[in-house]
Scaffold this motif. Structure first.
Motif, short mmCIF file in Angstrom:
data_model
loop_
_atom_site.label_atom_id
_atom_site.label_comp_id
_atom_site.label_asym_id
_atom_site.label_seq_id
_atom_site.Cartn_x
_atom_site.Cartn_y
_atom_site.Cartn_z
N THR A 60 -11.04 5.00 5.93
CA THR A 60 -11.40 5.96 6.97
C THR A 60 -10.23 6.88 7.31
OG1 THR A 60 -10.85 4.34 8.68
CG2 THR A 60 -13.16 4.47 7.99
N ASP A 61 -9.02 6.47 6.92
CA ASP A 61 -7.82 7.28 7.16
C ASP A 61 -6.95 7.21 5.90
OD1 ASP A 61 -5.63 8.67 8.05
OD2 ASP A 61 -5.23 7.36 9.77
N THR A 62 -7.31 8.01 4.90
CA THR A 62 -6.67 7.90 3.58
C THR A 62 -5.18 8.17 3.63
OG1 THR A 62 -7.29 10.17 3.05
CG2 THR A 62 -8.78 8.43 2.32
N THR A 66 -2.56 5.27 2.62
CA THR A 66 -1.66 5.51 1.49
C THR A 66 -0.21 5.33 1.92
OG1 THR A 66 -3.23 7.04 0.48
CG2 THR A 66 -0.94 7.22 -0.24
N PHE A 67 0.15 5.83 3.08
CA PHE A 67 1.51 5.67 3.60
C PHE A 67 1.87 4.19 3.71
CE2 PHE A 67 4.28 4.97 7.29
CZ PHE A 67 5.41 5.66 6.87
N PHE A 68 0.98 3.39 4.31
CA PHE A 68 1.28 1.97 4.48
C PHE A 68 1.28 1.23 3.14
CE2 PHE A 68 0.19 2.93 8.92
CZ PHE A 68 1.37 2.46 9.50
N ASN A 69 0.48 1.66 2.19
CA ASN A 69 0.55 1.07 0.85
C ASN A 69 1.89 1.36 0.20
OD1 ASN A 69 -1.98 -0.09 0.94
ND2 ASN A 69 -2.99 1.68 0.04
N PHE A 70 2.40 2.57 0.40
CA PHE A 70 3.73 2.89 -0.12
C PHE A 70 4.80 2.03 0.55
CE2 PHE A 70 3.95 6.99 -2.64
CZ PHE A 70 2.64 6.91 -3.07
N LEU A 71 4.68 1.81 1.85
CA LEU A 71 5.64 0.95 2.56
C LEU A 71 5.63 -0.46 1.98
CD1 LEU A 71 5.37 1.87 6.35
CD2 LEU A 71 7.24 2.36 4.77
N ARG A 72 4.46 -0.93 1.58
CA ARG A 72 4.35 -2.29 1.03
C ARG A 72 5.10 -2.44 -0.30
NH1 ARG A 72 -1.12 -1.40 2.78
NH2 ARG A 72 -1.48 -2.58 4.67
N THR A 73 5.41 -1.32 -0.95
CA THR A 73 6.15 -1.41 -2.22
C THR A 73 7.65 -1.54 -2.01
OG1 THR A 73 6.46 0.98 -2.48
CG2 THR A 73 4.41 0.02 -3.37
N LEU A 74 8.13 -1.32 -0.80
CA LEU A 74 9.57 -1.33 -0.55
C LEU A 74 10.26 -2.65 -0.92
CD1 LEU A 74 9.90 0.84 2.66
CD2 LEU A 74 10.32 1.48 0.27
N PRO A 75 9.65 -3.84 -0.71
CA PRO A 75 10.31 -5.06 -1.18
C PRO A 75 10.56 -5.06 -2.70
CG PRO A 75 8.62 -5.61 0.41
CD PRO A 75 8.47 -4.14 0.11
N LEU A 76 9.60 -4.55 -3.47
CA LEU A 76 9.79 -4.47 -4.92
C LEU A 76 10.91 -3.49 -5.25
CD1 LEU A 76 9.01 -5.21 -7.81
CD2 LEU A 76 7.25 -3.45 -7.69
N THR A 113 -4.12 10.52 -1.63
CA THR A 113 -4.93 10.87 -0.47
C THR A 113 -6.07 11.81 -0.87
OG1 THR A 113 -3.03 10.59 1.00
CG2 THR A 113 -4.87 11.92 1.83
N ILE A 114 -5.76 12.83 -1.64
CA ILE A 114 -6.78 13.78 -2.09
C ILE A 114 -7.81 13.07 -2.98
CG2 ILE A 114 -7.18 15.81 -3.54
CD1 ILE A 114 -4.41 16.83 -2.43
N TRP A 115 -7.32 12.19 -3.87
CA TRP A 115 -8.23 11.46 -4.75
C TRP A 115 -9.21 10.61 -3.94
CZ3 TRP A 115 -11.12 11.11 -8.65
CH2 TRP A 115 -11.69 9.91 -9.02
N PHE A 116 -8.71 9.90 -2.94
CA PHE A 116 -9.59 9.05 -2.14
C PHE A 116 -10.62 9.88 -1.38
CE2 PHE A 116 -6.03 5.74 -2.04
CZ PHE A 116 -6.54 5.11 -3.16
#
Length: 178
Positions: A60-62, A66-76, A113-116
């Motif tokens: 509902t808020d792409t 997307t921003f929070f998914n990017f944040l989740r990659t920071l440990p990697l 974001t645009i794709w979603f």
């Protein structure tokens, strides 16, 4: 799509087969085609993208998701940076960091974001078909940005992929409008 109850018509199956044949032709071994390892890595990436795309269609808020998914990659990212420091392979400079931020963070984030947003208007099989256009788009950016040569293989494979995708999208659209 199959596990979500979507059943493909004969025309849609034909479209997928045509597009996939074009993709295989594009990456067959030969001059300019990726190595077997490159092909395997691209296939894994494509499958991962498909798995990532399915829940994104329901967002509902792409932009925020997307921003929070990017944040989740920071440990990697941290693990990779530490690995680079430990093994002495880390090479950082301001230009590289800027380009990584612009390419990875901004361009990719906006692209997802645009794709979603676009995928919300497509069913799962149409989304899958449209994703087969990515290698063609990348190849044509390579032509324009990297001054690569237009080859018969690129033209023929692009036409097959585009034709197959159009067949899937148009057929699914016609079936849905009935």
């Amino acid at each position: 799509a199959y596990f979500r109850g979507e059943r493909l018509s004969g025309s849609e199956i034909s479209g997928f087969l045509i597009a996939f044949a074009g993709l295989i032709y594009l990456i067959l071994p030969g001059a300019g085609a990726p190595s077997l390892l490159g092909f395997i890595l691209m296939s894994i990436s494509g499958a991962a993208w498909g798995v990532y795309s399915l829940p994104g269609k329901n967002s509902t808020d792409t932009l925020s998701d997307t921003f929070f998914n990017f944040l989740r990659t920071l440990p990697l990212v941290a693990v990779l940076l530490i690995n680079g420091v430990i093994f002495g392979s880390l090479q950082l400079n301001a230009e590289g960091l800027l380009l990584a931020a612009l390419s990875g963070g901004i361009a990719s984030g906006l692209g997802y974001t645009i794709w979603f947003l676009a995928a919300k208007r497509l069913n799962t099989s149409q989304s899958a078909a449209v994703q087969l256009l990515v290698p063609v788009i990348a190849a044509f950016f390579g032509l324009s940005l990297l001054d690569e040569a237009i080859t018969q293989r690129l033209v023929l494979s692009s036409l097959l992929i585009l034709g197959g995708v159009i067949l899937v999208v148009i057929t699914r659209g016609l079936v849905a409008s009935r």
